[in-house]
Structures are given as C-alpha cells and as structure tokens.
Design a protein around this motif. Structure first.
Motif, PDB file in Angstrom:
ATOM      1  N   ILE A 184       0.834  -1.207   0.000  1.00  0.00           N
ATOM      2  CA  ILE A 184       0.000   0.000   0.000  1.00  0.00           C
ATOM      3  C   ILE A 184       0.866   1.254   0.000  1.00  0.00           C
ATOM      4  O   ILE A 184       0.675   2.169  -0.811  1.00  0.00           O
ATOM      5  N   ARG A 185       1.833   1.290   0.894  1.00  0.00           N
ATOM      6  CA  ARG A 185       2.659   2.499   1.015  1.00  0.00           C
ATOM      7  C   ARG A 185       3.587   2.666  -0.194  1.00  0.00           C
ATOM      8  O   ARG A 185       3.860   3.798  -0.617  1.00  0.00           O
ATOM      9  N   SER A 186       4.032   1.567  -0.764  1.00  0.00           N
ATOM     10  CA  SER A 186       4.895   1.662  -1.950  1.00  0.00           C
ATOM     11  C   SER A 186       4.158   2.256  -3.139  1.00  0.00           C
ATOM     12  O   SER A 186       4.772   2.821  -4.042  1.00  0.00           O
ATOM     13  N   ALA A 187       2.824   2.125  -3.126  1.00  0.00           N
ATOM     14  CA  ALA A 187       2.007   2.698  -4.199  1.00  0.00           C
ATOM     15  C   ALA A 187       1.641   4.154  -3.922  1.00  0.00           C
ATOM     16  O   ALA A 187       0.882   4.761  -4.689  1.00  0.00           O
ATOM     17  N   GLY A 188       2.161   4.715  -2.829  1.00  0.00           N
ATOM     18  CA  GLY A 188       1.863   6.102  -2.492  1.00  0.00           C
ATOM     19  C   GLY A 188       0.547   6.292  -1.773  1.00  0.00           C
ATOM     20  O   GLY A 188       0.055   7.422  -1.664  1.00  0.00           O
ATOM     21  N   ALA A 189      -0.020   5.197  -1.258  1.00  0.00           N
ATOM     22  CA  ALA A 189      -1.289   5.249  -0.543  1.00  0.00           C
ATOM     23  C   ALA A 189      -1.054   5.032   0.957  1.00  0.00           C
ATOM     24  O   ALA A 189       0.064   4.746   1.394  1.00  0.00           O
ATOM     25  N   VAL A 190      -2.127   5.149   1.719  1.00  0.00           N
ATOM     26  CA  VAL A 190      -2.092   4.974   3.168  1.00  0.00           C
ATOM     27  C   VAL A 190      -3.092   3.875   3.540  1.00  0.00           C
ATOM     28  O   VAL A 190      -4.206   3.853   3.001  1.00  0.00           O
TER      29      VAL A 190
END
Length: 279
Positions: free
Chosen positions: A54-60
């Motif tokens: 999730i975080r690697s995709a720029g999301a939270v």
C-alpha cells in the motif's frame, strides 16, 4: 428527504477516478497477498506485506489506527471460524485453513475497500463450496444494481443467490445480519448500509456518484456471532467456518464499475449478462 439529509455522499467523476486509483492499490495488494498465503506464514507477515504494498504505491492503509480502540494493522486477517476484523499477529497458517483478508487504502483522501477469502492448500469440499457461494453472491449483488434502483436490490440479490445454492449438509447457509456492506468515499464507512439480505426496492436510490462496498459474509452454520476478547475479532458462535468477499463499486450510465477489481469487474459482469460501466 434529500441526499444530504441522509448523509449519503455523492462523488464527482473526478473523485470517483481517485477512488479507482485507491481501488487498484487494494486490488493489487490482495492479489499479492493471495500469492503469499501458504502453510507456515503468519498473519502478521501478511500484514507487513500488505502495508509495504500500500505504502509503496503512495497510498495509506485505511485500517491502521481506525476507530476505538484503534485497529493496529493494515489488514484484517480472519482465520477459519473468525468472520471479520481479525487482528494479524503470530498465528501461523496451516494446511487446510482458510483466511479472509480485508484491505483498505486511501489515496488523496479517498478510500477503496475489498476482501477475499483464500484457502491455505487443500480445504474440505464444504469449505470450498462456502467460498464459491459467498464470492458468487457478491457478484450477483453487484449485477443487480441499476441507476434508479434501490440499495436493497443488491441485498435481495445476494440473499437470493445464497439461498438458491444447496448446502453440503442439507441445511441452510448462514448469512450474517449484524455486519453489512456500506457506503464509501471520503471516509471508509458511510451511509447507507448495504445488508446481505432483505426485500428489494428499499433504501436510498442508486444514483451516479454513489459508491458502495458490498461484502457478503456467509457461514456454514448459524449466523450468530461472538466478539472475541481483543474487542475486534468477530467469530461464529457455533465454531463453524466463514467466508467473506467484498468489492467497492459505482454505477455509471453504461453500467457497474467495480473500483477494486483489476479489470473493473468487466469479465464477471459480462458473464452475468449485465453492462460493464468502466473505462
């Protein structure tokens, strides 16, 4: 009573597009987790994989810190007789288990939410059928949605499909009533509720810009549940196993668009003979 009075949030096409971005993060994370599930892995290790995805995709992660008491993880990991909201940790998955994984992600303030149930190796035939019936009921619910229809058209379609399928023991499938689907958008849980049972033609109208998370929770036995001592995990009262599938979708003038499905739901919707409304 107007939409604003009901607290139902209607999104612009631009906001729906951001929700699609969040939905793709969720869909890809669940795909990664399905590939990672195996005997010997812990639910905590799956949670770490999910948070990195999730975080690697720029999301939270939507779930981490959610509510009171704050949820401590990025996914819900519910095993066997646990239906929903299981907290990942040291539990080691074994051959023959099933795990329901619920995942949410936020992009620029907009949420995506989906869930899947995964078999750990070979599982009994009745459990495999439970998983199939639950997942199919999700798609039948989405397929019943039409602009101008009502929220419980979805509910009725989910229940009708589940009730139409023979139970391996000759009894009835249990459909959870205390836990339901929901509206989604700038918050993860919004009005309206989307039950998995009931008569059609009730509830708010299905209009363009409304986004819903449909999530059938079906059990092999009775639908009574218990809340475990961690104040989050919901298990079946009779100890029989459960399955949980979920997608976030919206309606466009062309048809349904499943924001958390990698193909937008096109394949399954066309198989069910309904229009696909994605792009």
């Amino acid at each position: 009573m107007g939409w604003s009075d009901r607290g139902v949030e209607i999104k612009t096409p631009e906001q729906i597009a951001v929700m699609r971005t969040a939905g793709l993060v969720v869909g890809r994370t669940l795909e990664t987790l399905r590939g990672a599930v195996r005997p010997g892995i812990t639910t905590g290790e799956l949670d770490a994989i999910a948070e990195d995805s999730i975080r690697s995709a720029g999301a939270v992660p939507s779930f981490k810190g959610y509510s009171h008491p704050p949820f401590p993880a990025s996914i819900c990991a519910s095993v066997n007789d646990e239906v929903v909201h299981g907290i990942p940790g040291d539990r080691v998955l074994a051959e023959g288990d099933v795990i329901s994984i619920d995942c949410g992600a936020i992009v620029d303030g907009w949420h995506g939410d989906a869930a899947t149930t995964v078999a750990v190796g070979e599982v009994p035939a009745d459990v495999r059928e439970l998983m199939r019936v639950t997942e199919e009921s999700l798609w039948h619910g989405i397929a019943a949605a039409r602009l101008g229809g009502r929220v419980t058209d979805i509910s009725h379609a989910v229940e009708t499909y589940v009730r139409s399928q023979p139970h391996p023991d000759g009894g009835e499938w249990g459909i959870l009533e205390d836990y339901v689907g929901h509206g989604i958008g700038s918050a993860m849980h919004q009005p309206p509720n989307v039950p998995n049972y009931g008569r059609p033609g009730r509830g708010p109208k299905l209009v363009r810009g409304l986004a819903l998370a449909v999530e059938p929770m079906v059990v092999l036995g009775d639908n009574d549940t218990v809340l475990l001592p961690d104040d989050w995990t919901v298990g079946t009262a009779d100890g029989r196993w459960a399955a949980h599938f979920e997608h976030t979708f919206t309606l466009t003038p062309d048809g349904a668009w499943v924001l958390t499905a990698l193909d937008g739901g096109e394949q399954r919707l066309r198989e069910l003979g309904v229009p696909f409304g994605g792009s």
